[in-house]
Every structure is written in C-alpha cells, then in structure tokens.
Scaffold this motif. Structure first.
Motif, short mmCIF file in Angstrom:
data_model
loop_
_atom_site.label_atom_id
_atom_site.label_comp_id
_atom_site.label_asym_id
_atom_site.label_seq_id
_atom_site.Cartn_x
_atom_site.Cartn_y
_atom_site.Cartn_z
N GLN A 24 0.87 -1.31 0.07
CA GLN A 24 -0.08 0.13 0.01
C GLN A 24 0.67 1.40 0.03
OE1 GLN A 24 -2.96 -0.17 3.10
NE2 GLN A 24 -3.93 -2.09 1.94
N LEU A 25 1.98 1.29 0.82
CA LEU A 25 2.89 2.34 0.88
C LEU A 25 3.54 2.43 -0.51
CD1 LEU A 25 4.72 2.58 4.18
CD2 LEU A 25 3.23 4.26 3.21
N LEU A 27 2.20 1.76 -3.41
CA LEU A 27 1.21 2.46 -4.38
C LEU A 27 1.00 3.87 -4.06
CD1 LEU A 27 -1.28 -0.45 -4.59
CD2 LEU A 27 0.00 0.50 -6.37
N LEU A 28 1.02 4.01 -2.77
CA LEU A 28 0.67 5.55 -2.42
C LEU A 28 2.07 6.46 -2.98
CD1 LEU A 28 -0.69 5.65 1.25
CD2 LEU A 28 -1.56 6.16 -0.90
N THR A 30 3.52 5.82 -5.87
CA THR A 30 3.51 5.99 -6.96
C THR A 30 2.35 7.29 -7.36
OG1 THR A 30 1.57 4.58 -7.35
CG2 THR A 30 3.78 3.43 -7.80
N LEU A 31 1.69 7.23 -6.50
CA LEU A 31 0.62 8.65 -6.46
C LEU A 31 1.40 9.77 -6.22
CD1 LEU A 31 -2.47 7.52 -4.34
CD2 LEU A 31 -2.11 7.61 -7.01
N VAL A 32 2.46 9.71 -5.24
CA VAL A 32 3.37 11.05 -5.10
C VAL A 32 4.04 11.05 -6.26
CG1 VAL A 32 5.34 11.75 -3.49
CG2 VAL A 32 3.19 10.62 -2.52
#
Lengths: 625, 383
Positions: A24-25, A27-28, A30-32
């Motif tokens: 999850q981290l 994936l987050l 990649t958002l950043v």
C-alpha cells in the motif's frame, strides 16, 4: 495445539500484513511520483493549458474616423445604432417574449424563424439580435415595458451615417459589409457586422479611418460565459479625415446644377486642393450601409443619368473648344504660328475631298490667335492643328494632364484619351488620317477628357505651367496605415514656354471679358474677382451634309441623349489666379449659354466667401491685437 | 449481580470501553474530514451551503455511528457477520430487480432519510463475513483449495451483481479488498497467480459484458488526448488542473479550473484535483500523509488485536479505505480509468461517508476489544 496453530497463523498474518502495508505504501508512493510529475515537472505546460482554457481574447472594433470638410463640418459620422437583443435563458418563454416584443417592434415570420434558429445555435446566455436600427421611440417603448419583457435588452452599436445624404456622396463613397475578397488577415474584418469603405475616400483612406482594433482579455468558464475582464487594450480609434472640400460651396453648386446631369470641379491652382466636386444626380450612401433593396439597386444602375458614377473623374467627354488653348500653345511652342499671324475663316475648310465646318456658318474672316480663342473660331484651329501635327498636340495635352489619370485620391478615376499616331496604330491598328488632326484640333474626334482633367488643365494654365496635382483629402495615408499631414506642395514646372501660357491666358481673358467673346454675357462684372474662361460645346452626334443644307437642328429639337455637351473652363481672379473650374453639363446644349453661367455663379460664390472669411479673420486679428 | 455476570463472562463495562476508545484515531479522522469541509466550502465559492454544512452533519452522524459500532462487542459482530452478509446480498438483488423493473440503473434504496446503497453495505458485510469464515480456519484448512470455494463465491456473487448495476469501481474494490483478506488468511501465492491468470484470460470475455460507456472509459483512459472534448475531457481537465496547481497551488478558492467549471464533479469524485489545484503538491502531500496515518492506525490496531477475526476485520476495512484513496487519486491523476470512486471522508456524499464510518466503527470495536479472545466457532464459547 490450538495455540501452536494460532501462533503459526499469527506469524503468517504478521508477515503478510507487513507485505500488504508495504504494497500500500508503494502504491501511495506512485501517487506521489505522479503528483510530482504533473505538478512540478510538467507544471508550466499545464499552467499554460489552464490559461488557454479560461482566457478568451475578444476583438473590440475601433470607432471609424469621421470625415469632415475643410471647415470641420462633419460629412460622415458614426451614429448610435440601437439594437434589441434577447437572451433566451432569461426569458420564461422565448415565444411569449417575442410575441410581447412584436407588439412594439413589428417582427415578420422570417425574423422569428431567424431568431429561433440563432437561439438554437448558440448557448442560452448569448444575446441574439432581434432587430437593428431601432428608432429612439422604439427604444423608449421597449425600456418602458422592460418589466414585461424578461431577457430583452437594448444594445448600442455604431453605424456609419452620412448626415448630408446625397451631397458629396461621390467623394465620400460609402461603407458596406466586408466581402470575401476584402479579407486581408486583419481579424477586424472578420467581425460580424464590420463595415469597410467600398468607394470614395471611405475606400482610399479606409486603413486610416478604420483605426486599430482593440482586444479585451476575458475570463470565461467552461461553457463560455464571461466571468470578468482581465485586461483591455482599447486599440486606436480611426483617424478623423479632413477633406479639402468646402461643404457650403459644394451645396451651393449642387443646388445651382439642379436637375442637370452635370459635373463641376473647382480646385486651388497652387495647392491642388479640390474645393468643389459635384456630380449630379447623386445617391444616398446611407442606403449602402443599410443594405440596398433589389429595386433600389435597379433604379440606381438603370438610370441613364448614372447617379452612381462620379462624372467628375469617371465621365469622359470630348473637350470641344476648351481644348483650343492646348492646340494654340502647341502651335506656339512648335513655332508654326505666331500670335499675330492671321488665318482666313470662310466658315469652312477643305482637306482633300472632305470639308470641315466652322461653328459660325458665315465664317469669322481674318482671325489671329486672340480672335481665334475669343470667338472660338474652328477654322483657325483646324489650320493650327494641321500645321502642328497630331503628335505635338498630344504631347502638349499630356503635359497639361490629359490622357492619363490625374492621381487624385479617389477610386475609379478614368484616364480619357489623347490620340496620337502611335495610339491609333496600337489601339485601332489603323494609320492616322490627316482629317482627324483637324477634328482633334477643335477638341472632337477620339479625344476624351474627364471634367477633373479639364479643371487641372485650366489650373496648370492659370498657375503659369506648374504641374499641380489635385487631391481631396488634407491628410495622406502613410505606409503604416496612419494619417499624416500632407507635405507642403512642391510641384515641378511643365516645361512649356511662358509666352505660350501667357497667350492662352490672354485668349481666355478675351473670351469672358471682351465684348464679342463667346462667354462675355456670362462674365463676372466685379473687377476684383473677374474670371477668364473658355467655352466648349461637344458634339455627340454626327451632322450629315444633308442636315447642313436643310439647317442644323437646334438642341431643343433633339432627344436629350443626342444634344451637345455644354462645357466651360475658367480661372479666377483674372489678375492673380487662385481657382480653376470646369463645368460639364451632359447634353446641356451650348457651353456659353449653359455651362458658363454656372461657372460664373460658382466662382463668384467661391471668391465672395473667401473675401468674407478674410474680412472676418482680419477683424478677429485686429480685436485680438 | 452485574458484577457477578461480568466475572463469569469477562465483559467490559461501558466506562471501561470508553476508556479504551482511541480518541486520537477519531481526531485523525476528523482532521481528514475537516480538509473535506474546507474543500467543499471552496467548491461552493466560499459558502458553507450547500455542501459543507450537510457534510458536517453527516460526519457528525458518522462519528456517532462509529462510536456505537465500536462499543458493541466484537463477538456480536462476529456472531451476526453472516446474517449481515445475507441481508446485504438480498438488498443487492432487490436493487437489481428494481433497477430492471424501473428505469435504468438504480443503485440505491430510498429509506426516506438516507439513500441506502446496498453495494456500500456489502463492502463492509463482505469483510465481516470473510473474517468470520477465515477466523475459524487453520492454515491447513486454508491450504485446501476446496475450502476456498465458499469464500470465493461469497466474493464473486456480490461482485457480479454490482458489476451488473453497473458499478465497476465497487466491483473492483470488493474483489481487491477480499483478495487482501484471502492473502492475510494465508492463501498461497500461487493460488493468487492462478486466479490472476484466469482473470487475464477472461478479460476478452468480460469485455463483452461491459456496457458501452464502460468500454469507452477504458479506451479513453488508454488515450485521453484522442478525444479531448468527449470522454477524455474529464481526465484532461483534471490533469490540467493538477498540473497548473504546481508546487504551492493557486490559493484557496482561487482554482481557475475548478471554479470556472472546467473540472467536472469538483465536489465529489474530482475533489482531490481541486485540492491539488488550489493548495498545490504541498496540499496534496499533506492529505496523503493524513491518509497514510489512518492506514498506520489500521495496521497498528490489527497488530494489537488478539483475535484473527479482529485482525482480519481491521485490515479488511483498512484495505477498503486504502482502495478508496488509491483508486480515486490515481483516477483523477490519469493513472487508471475513471471508475467513479469517491475520495474517502472528503468527497461530498452520504453513503460512502456512513459506510466508512461504520467500517471504522468496526476497527474501533477491534481496538476496544483487542484483548478479547474468541474461540474457533466464535462467540463466547472459549477463553
């Protein structure tokens, strides 16, 4: 056992939960990363796109420059054009609103259909024009009823208006909607409802009068509604164009001409300023701006008196006897005749088998140059022309501005024709006939001139042989589209012997101011403002030998189209010339009877007004001093 | 006498339970919701109405729901897990029937005061049901493929119903969050690989099941610039809004893309875009940090729980929450197709808010009852 299993399960859970959390981290992250890419790396690109989205640039049409006469009297102005618009989203029902509105301003079924179509095509907050050119009365009635007319608004635009209507219409020209071939890339021209000059000075000075369009940057939302104005560049309003025309004189002259189909040109012989240029009948240029109806257009085009043609620059007439100064000067310059040398006029002259008649049936007897001009003896000028030859006559005529456009700042000028051996060979493919030289010598034959050319010829005689060029605008258009003051006149001399010009002037003086001169009856009696002139009567039909025997028909007996053109050219004051005039009355009859009195009256008016103005200025100067 | 009862069954008193509630977690959620209120005020051009005020009321109700759910004994939730699941499934079938009978796709049942979305209820019920199923299973049982048939059906049946609504976003979330629970329960990696391969193989078949607009969305996602005024418009405008926000943003309430309506759905699905446009990457990172903190709380609570049920529920809900966050933000940034998933606790909307707060209530219940041991068959049967 159970506990062991639980422990195993717990360990698996812990490990797998850690992996899940890590995923999850990741994936987050990649958002950043994506955020960094969009908001930092590509930020300027998207900032530009956002501005493109919200900023819309609108053109502001500049007000068209006024056109005024030499004294500042407006000739072309901008009038407020009241339009009634409807915004469909503000109406409860478009149908009902239009119905209520039609009780104030009549709307045809066509109008309604167009409005409905426009409303459907545009977004609901875009105003749609219902009617243009409302009267003030309509406007106030709509305003009073505003509460019952939701979504109806009055908008003020500007439209060209010519307050003097037909007066000066040929000089002013008119404006009309932009056509496909007028497009130059100037975005102004693509604005709906934009008008450009299509004729006259409106056309020649269009760039200066038009001005430079302004822009307004507005913020719009996603559906195109304007939220606010961000910045504004008002552009440049069109420049005011002062003409050299004197409106009072123009009006006087037009009235003096009355119903005649005629042209009068008055110009300053030193500066080339055209004070009067009247061509009758005229037309109302306002009609062109408004849009002509088919029947109006047909009337204008079908009229035998050609109201749309500026006869002063586009009408071509045989100059008749007004051409005789040119022939005389050509003869003097060539040395084929002296002023004192006499020619005997028996009333006709024979060349080969042909016989050429003088206008005076019995002949003038022995005639010298002064008498030749004064009495306008045809035989004398047949003889001079015969001696000089056509080419030298043509050369002299050209120096005085004939046979080519004068270069006046008006569109549609025609050049006329000054025939020569070479001209005939190239245009007609025929050799020159000696008899044609004779006919040419009295301003007939192939020879054609415009009234402006006649006035210019007279001006160049009156100013002692200076190559003055006529113009109607006081300012000129610079290359960058701005109006600049005209430089002081500096015209070259014509290279014509002074004595020849002086002779021509003496002859013209005799015509008007000596008893027996062809225009003596039309002379100006006031010594200070006397004019010198020359009559001309241009024949438009051939007089047969048989008719000559039975008696030449009088003009009154002929249909209008076959009557002679009446011409007169003059300058004044005689002793210190300042103004030159040409009068051409189409099918008007004799130059002395019809054209000369007109010239007399106009030149009198011109000089009287100048005297009055000078007195006024003197008075103002003395009171100030 | 109550004391005696408590002795027999080690139950906590309400006061004790309140003492055990993680108030800091509630504060954290309130901060996230507060960011949402601010953005809703901005979306309404500085007005509390119509969105922010109603959202605050909903959050208030949500906090109440969360507390109530959190204080209810975890064993009660476990006991009724299947019942809840069945109710949610029946509701799903009901909307499906009504949607067929009525006009077009209807996803909710109007209860008068609130519109109940069975698919939202299912998100939580499924977590509960799966947690209960795997709670009683040891690793050996989990290792048997046959044992996985029932939970797989429990996932796929509602997912299929939701997909038929059609609600691609929720279907994906149901499958992925369940996948998380399967994973945590100890299902072997190769089984995931098999299911994954089977799914990939099924894509061409599934493609035919998608509605035209769903296909369009996927195609548009693959090439948004292709059709900037049609379906790609939303993604393009969202990217423009984000990108033009830059590092520090255009300022609160000054987002041109949002306020001039170039951005669609700015108060719901695309609210993150507005936030990032107005507050820049800095604002976006701040919100992501808050979300990460929420996730950390969820994981920490799961680790503290002594029951498998509690752990699975806590991480199931947390993973659902994560999916909301990731899918929404990835969607508005153009990383995945537009699937219509709201930004949790921030997007304007009642059902998602209540679903999440109910879920967090369960997480809270796990936290409050972290030391309660639950037997294999659940309830109060063991110590």
């Amino acid at each position: 056992m159970s506990n062991n299993r639980d422990n195993d399960r717990s360990k698996v859970f812990s490990r797998r939960a850690a992996l899940l959390g890590g995923a999850q981290l990741a994936l987050l992250s990649t958002l950043v990363g994506r955020m960094y890419y969009l908001q930092v790396v590509e930020s300027s690109k998207y900032a530009m796109l956002a501005d493109e989205n919200r900023i819309s640039i609108r053109l502001l049409p500049p007000p068209r420059g006024r056109i005024v006469d030499r004294n500042g009297v407006p000739m072309a102005v901008n009038q407020l054009n009241y339009r009634v618009l409807v915004i469909s989203e503000q109406t409860s029902s478009l149908e009902a609103t239009l119905k209520a509105l039609s009780e104030i301003v009549p709307l045809s079924d066509n109008d309604r259909a167009r409005i409905q179509r426009d409303v459907r095509r545009r977004r609901s907050f875009v105003p749609v024009t219902v009617r243009e050119n409302l009267t003030w009365e309509d406007v106030s009635r709509i305003e009073v009823n505003a509460p019952d007319l939701p979504g109806v608004m009055i908008d003020v635009g500007q439209s060209r208006h010519y307050p003097l209507e037909s007066l000066g219409a040929h000089i002013l020209g008119y404006v009309a909607a932009v056509s496909e071939q007028d497009l130059t890339g100037d975005p102004l021209l693509e604005l709906p409802g934009f008008r450009i000059g299509k004729a006259g000075v409106e056309r020649i000075y269009d760039l200066g009068l038009r001005g430079k369009g302004g822009t307004s940057q507005v913020e719009v939302n996603a559906v195109g509604r304007v939220i606010r104005e961000l910045s504004r560049d008002d552009g440049e309003p069109g420049a005011e164009l002062p003409l050299t025309i004197d409106l009072d004189l123009q009006e006087y002259t037009a009235q003096r001409l009355g119903e005649e189909s005629a042209s009068v040109v008055v110009m300053d012989i030193h500066t080339g300023e055209v004070l009067v240029m009247v061509s009758t009948p005229s037309f109302d240029p306002n009609a062109f701006n408004r849009g002509l109806r088919a029947d109006e257009w047909k009337d204008l085009v079908g009229n035998a008196r050609a109201p749309l043609t500026n006869k002063s620059i586009a009408g071509q007439y045989p100059p008749g006897s007004t051409f005789k100064m040119i022939v005389a000067m050509a003869g003097l310059e060539a040395g084929v005749i002296s002023p004192e040398q006499r020619v005997f006029c028996p009333g006709h002259m024979s060349l080969g088998t042909a016989r050429f008649h003088c206008w005076k049936k019995g002949g003038h007897g022995a005639v010298d140059m002064m008498a030749g001009l004064k009495h306008s003896c045809d035989v004398y000028f047949y003889e001079v022309a015969r001696r000089v030859g056509i080419d030298r006559v043509a050369d002299m005529a050209k120096r005085f501005g004939m046979g080519e456009v004068t270069g006046i700042d008006l569109p549609g000028e025609r050049s006329g024709i000054v025939p020569s051996r070479k001209w005939k060979q190239t245009t007609l493919g025929q050799p020159w006939h000696p008899g044609e030289t004779l006919v040419n010598g009295i301003g007939q034959g192939f020879l054609l001139t415009t009234p402006l050319q006649l006035a210019l010829m007279t001006a160049r005689i009156a100013n002692g042989g200076i190559a003055v060029v006529p113009h109607v605008a006081r300012d000129r258009l610079s290359a960058d589209g701005h109006m600049k003051p005209r430089p002081a006149p500096d015209f070259p001399p014509l290279q014509v012997p002074k004595a020849a010009i002086a002779m021509a002037r003496r002859g013209m003086n005799a015509v008007t101011n000596e008893p027996g001169g062809t225009a003596f009856n039309a002379r100006i009696k006031d010594e200070a403002i006397r004019m010198s002139g020359k009559t001309g009567t241009a024949q438009v039909r051939r007089i047969t030998a048989r008719e000559r025997e039975t008696g030449v028909k009088k003009n009154d007996e002929l249909p209008w189209k076959e009557r002679d053109h009446a011409l007169f050219v003059a300058y004044a004051p005689e002793d210190a010339p300042r103004y030159a005039i040409s009068v051409v009355v189409e099918h008007g009859g004799g130059g002395s009877a019809v054209a000369a009195p007109i010239a007399r009256d106009v030149l009198t008016e011109v000089q009287r007004r100048e005297q009055a103005r000078a007195k006024l200025a003197e008075k103002a100067g003395s009171t100030r001093g | 006498m109550r004391r005696g009862g408590a002795f027999r069954r080690p139950e906590m008193l309400l006061r004790e339970k309140l003492w055990h509630v993680s108030w800091s977690f509630i504060l954290l959620l309130s901060m996230v919701a507060g960011v949402g209120f601010l953005m809703l005020v901005s979306a309404a051009n500085g007005n509390v109405d119509p969105w922010a005020s109603r959202q605050m009321v909903r959050f208030g109700v949500g906090v109440g729901v969360m507390l109530v759910v959190g204080l209810v004994d975890i064993r009660i939730w476990m006991k009724h897990a299947y019942a809840l699941y069945v109710i949610a499934a029946i509701l799903l079938v009901l909307v499906e029937l009504r949607g067929t009978i009525g006009m077009g796709a209807q996803r909710w049942i109007d209860l008068g005061f609130v519109q109940l979305q069975p698919s939202e209820v299912m998100k939580i019920s499924l977590v509960l049901a799966l947690a209960r199923y795997f709670h009683g299973a040891n690793l050996q049982e989990v290792g048997r493929p046959v044992f996985l048939i029932v939970p797989l059906l429990m996932v796929l049946a509602p997912a299929a119903l939701v997909l038929k609504q059609p609600d691609l976003g929720t279907a994906i979330m149901l499958i992925l969050s369940s996948g998380g629970i399967f994973w945590l329960a100890g299902v072997r990696i190769w089984k995931f690989a098999v299911v994954f391969s089977a799914s990939v193989a099924a894509i061409p078949v599934a493609w035919n099941f998608l509605r035209e607009y769903q296909k369009q969305r996927v195609l548009t996602f693959l090439n948004p610039e292709n059709d900037p005024l049609g379906s790609g418009y939303h993604i393009m405008q969202s990217k423009i809004a984000l990108g033009s926000g830059g590092l520090f943003g255009k300022g609160f309430m000054l987002g041109t893309q949002s306020h001039l309506n170039f951005l669609p759905e700015k108060q719901t699905d695309f609210i993150f875009t507005m936030l990032a446009e107005e507050l820049g990457m800095v604002g976006g990172l701040a919100l992501l940090s808050l979300y990460t903190l929420v996730l950390i709380y969820g994981f920490a609570i799961a680790y503290r729980s002594r029951s498998q049920f509690g752990r699975l529920v806590a991480l199931g809900v947390t993973t659902t929450f994560f999916l909301y966050v990731f899918i929404n933000i990835a969607m508005v940034m153009g990383l995945i197709p537009v699937v219509g998933v709201p930004l949790p606790l921030i997007s304007y909307g009642g059902t998602a808010m209540l679903t999440l707060m109910f879920g967090f209530g369960l997480v809270m219940s796990v936290y409050v009852h972290r030391d309660v041991q639950i037997g294999r068959r659940g309830a109060w049967d063991s110590g």
